[in-house]
Design a protein around this motif. Structure first.
Motif, PDB file in Angstrom:
ATOM      1  N   THR A 123       0.814  -1.218   0.000  1.00 12.12           N
ATOM      2  CA  THR A 123       0.000   0.000   0.000  1.00 12.12           C
ATOM      3  C   THR A 123       0.848   1.270   0.000  1.00 12.12           C
ATOM      4  O   THR A 123       0.305   2.362   0.043  1.00 12.12           O
ATOM      5  CB  THR A 123      -0.908   0.022   1.236  1.00 12.12           C
ATOM      6  OG1 THR A 123      -0.092  -0.097   2.407  1.00 12.12           O
ATOM      7  CG2 THR A 123      -1.917  -1.111   1.189  1.00 12.12           C
ATOM      8  N   CYS A 124       2.155   1.148  -0.072  1.00  8.73           N
ATOM      9  CA  CYS A 124       3.042   2.309  -0.022  1.00  8.73           C
ATOM     10  C   CYS A 124       2.915   3.128  -1.308  1.00  8.73           C
ATOM     11  O   CYS A 124       3.183   2.644  -2.406  1.00  8.73           O
ATOM     12  CB  CYS A 124       4.481   1.867   0.179  1.00  8.73           C
ATOM     13  SG  CYS A 124       5.637   3.244   0.251  1.00  8.73           S
ATOM     14  N   SER A 125       2.517   4.388  -1.157  1.00  7.79           N
ATOM     15  CA  SER A 125       2.351   5.255  -2.330  1.00  7.79           C
ATOM     16  C   SER A 125       3.689   5.806  -2.827  1.00  7.79           C
ATOM     17  O   SER A 125       3.823   6.142  -3.999  1.00  7.79           O
ATOM     18  CB  SER A 125       1.400   6.405  -2.002  1.00  7.79           C
ATOM     19  OG  SER A 125       1.932   7.182  -0.941  1.00  7.79           O
ATOM     20  N   GLU A 126       4.682   5.890  -1.959  1.00  8.04           N
ATOM     21  CA  GLU A 126       5.993   6.415  -2.355  1.00  8.04           C
ATOM     22  C   GLU A 126       6.701   5.511  -3.363  1.00  8.04           C
ATOM     23  O   GLU A 126       7.436   5.982  -4.219  1.00  8.04           O
ATOM     24  CB  GLU A 126       6.886   6.595  -1.121  1.00  8.04           C
ATOM     25  CG  GLU A 126       6.382   7.614  -0.131  1.00  8.04           C
ATOM     26  CD  GLU A 126       6.405   9.033  -0.667  1.00  8.04           C
ATOM     27  OE1 GLU A 126       7.287   9.355  -1.496  1.00  8.04           O
ATOM     28  OE2 GLU A 126       5.530   9.814  -0.284  1.00  8.04           O
ATOM     29  N   THR A 127       6.506   4.203  -3.234  1.00  5.21           N
ATOM     30  CA  THR A 127       7.156   3.257  -4.136  1.00  5.21           C
ATOM     31  C   THR A 127       6.168   2.591  -5.096  1.00  5.21           C
ATOM     32  O   THR A 127       6.526   1.637  -5.774  1.00  5.21           O
ATOM     33  CB  THR A 127       7.883   2.158  -3.329  1.00  5.21           C
ATOM     34  OG1 THR A 127       6.945   1.491  -2.489  1.00  5.21           O
ATOM     35  CG2 THR A 127       9.013   2.738  -2.504  1.00  5.21           C
ATOM     36  N   ASP A 128       4.945   3.098  -5.130  1.00  7.49           N
ATOM     37  CA  ASP A 128       3.898   2.510  -5.976  1.00  7.49           C
ATOM     38  C   ASP A 128       3.714   1.030  -5.685  1.00  7.49           C
ATOM     39  O   ASP A 128       3.655   0.191  -6.583  1.00  7.49           O
ATOM     40  CB  ASP A 128       4.195   2.717  -7.464  1.00  7.49           C
ATOM     41  CG  ASP A 128       4.068   4.174  -7.867  1.00  7.49           C
ATOM     42  OD1 ASP A 128       3.238   4.878  -7.264  1.00  7.49           O
ATOM     43  OD2 ASP A 128       4.818   4.603  -8.768  1.00  7.49           O
ATOM     44  N   GLY A 129       3.668   0.680  -4.431  1.00  7.97           N
ATOM     45  CA  GLY A 129       3.456  -0.715  -4.032  1.00  7.97           C
ATOM     46  C   GLY A 129       4.692  -1.291  -3.380  1.00  7.97           C
ATOM     47  O   GLY A 129       5.600  -0.570  -2.980  1.00  7.97           O
ATOM     48  N   ALA A 130       4.725  -2.600  -3.293  1.00  6.61           N
ATOM     49  CA  ALA A 130       5.844  -3.286  -2.643  1.00  6.61           C
ATOM     50  C   ALA A 130       7.122  -3.111  -3.450  1.00  6.61           C
ATOM     51  O   ALA A 130       7.120  -3.211  -4.673  1.00  6.61           O
ATOM     52  CB  ALA A 130       5.523  -4.763  -2.483  1.00  6.61           C
ATOM     53  N   ALA A 131       8.213  -2.810  -2.745  1.00  5.68           N
ATOM     54  CA  ALA A 131       9.518  -2.661  -3.385  1.00  5.68           C
ATOM     55  C   ALA A 131      10.585  -3.142  -2.412  1.00  5.68           C
ATOM     56  O   ALA A 131      10.453  -2.978  -1.204  1.00  5.68           O
ATOM     57  CB  ALA A 131       9.765  -1.209  -3.767  1.00  5.68           C
ATOM     58  N   GLN A 132      11.633  -3.737  -2.946  1.00  2.49           N
ATOM     59  CA  GLN A 132      12.776  -4.149  -2.143  1.00  2.49           C
ATOM     60  C   GLN A 132      13.814  -3.040  -2.228  1.00  2.49           C
ATOM     61  O   GLN A 132      14.278  -2.721  -3.317  1.00  2.49           O
ATOM     62  CB  GLN A 132      13.350  -5.454  -2.681  1.00  2.49           C
ATOM     63  CG  GLN A 132      12.348  -6.585  -2.684  1.00  2.49           C
ATOM     64  CD  GLN A 132      12.922  -7.837  -3.294  1.00  2.49           C
ATOM     65  OE1 GLN A 132      13.853  -8.408  -2.764  1.00  2.49           O
ATOM     66  NE2 GLN A 132      12.357  -8.253  -4.423  1.00  2.49           N
ATOM     67  N   ILE A 133      14.170  -2.457  -1.092  1.00  2.00           N
ATOM     68  CA  ILE A 133      15.089  -1.320  -1.117  1.00  2.00           C
ATOM     69  C   ILE A 133      16.184  -1.469  -0.055  1.00  2.00           C
ATOM     70  O   ILE A 133      16.018  -2.197   0.929  1.00  2.00           O
ATOM     71  CB  ILE A 133      14.342   0.020  -0.924  1.00  2.00           C
ATOM     72  CG1 ILE A 133      13.556   0.022   0.391  1.00  2.00           C
ATOM     73  CG2 ILE A 133      13.429   0.316  -2.098  1.00  2.00           C
ATOM     74  CD1 ILE A 133      12.867   1.346   0.696  1.00  2.00           C
TER      75      ILE A 133
END
Length: 171
Positions: A123-133
């Motif tokens: 649901t993260c809007s900063e990464t447009d969804g799930a992201a591995q960072i």
């Protein structure tokens, strides 16, 4: 690829960059360096491309040096030898780097350089969804706030919610 190995007073080198001359010059500046390091007075230089593995003189449990990528120095240890008849076609040697993971490491979706250590929520809007960072990209994106992500190892250990209805995989 440019690299060299130092094994039993022999430099095995490849590539166009000459690591060996500067190392030999440094050793020759002070004779006590060779004595302290247990290096013979004369050093050989051989090309890796023209050397077979069976021609190299090894000692078990001795530290050898592998220099690569300009300034990366790694230790190499031979811990076991398996002698096989020449008529057997076996995939030897088995080389295992104990410091490298034996599983694929995901790179950061942001910088594509560092290993991913965090996963953002779908649901993260900063990464447009799930992201591995990685931690650096996380801090740049969110500051110190951690409510947008979780540790990648915790994420990997979570059960797959899709399999909740599967009788073979009970909750």
């Amino acid at each position: 690829i440019v690299e060299c190995f130092f094994i039993e007073n022999v430099f095995y080198k490849t590539g166009e960059v000459d690591y060996v001359s500067s190392i030999r010059d440094w050793l020759d500046e002070d004779s006590s360096r060779k004595e302290y390091l247990g290096i013979a007075s004369s050093l050989e230089i051989k090309r890796m491309e023209s050397t077979k593995l069976e021609e190299i003189q090894w000692s078990l449990n001795t530290r050898y040096v592998h220099i690569h990528h300009g300034d990366v120095e790694s230790s190499v240890f031979l811990t076991d030898i398996c002698l096989t008849p020449k008529h057997l076609s076996l995939s030897y040697p088995i080389i295992h780097d104990i410091w490298a993971p034996s599983f694929p490491v995901a790179l950061c979706d942001g910088c594509k350089k560092q290993a991913a250590t965090l996963v953002t929520y779908p649901t993260c809007s900063e990464t447009d969804g799930a992201a591995q960072i990685c931690k650096s990209c996380h801090d740049e994106l969110f500051g110190r706030e951690t409510s947008y992500s979780m540790d990648i190892n915790v994420f990997k250990e979570q059960r797959d919610l899709i399999s909740a209805g599967n009788a073979e995989d009970p909750l």
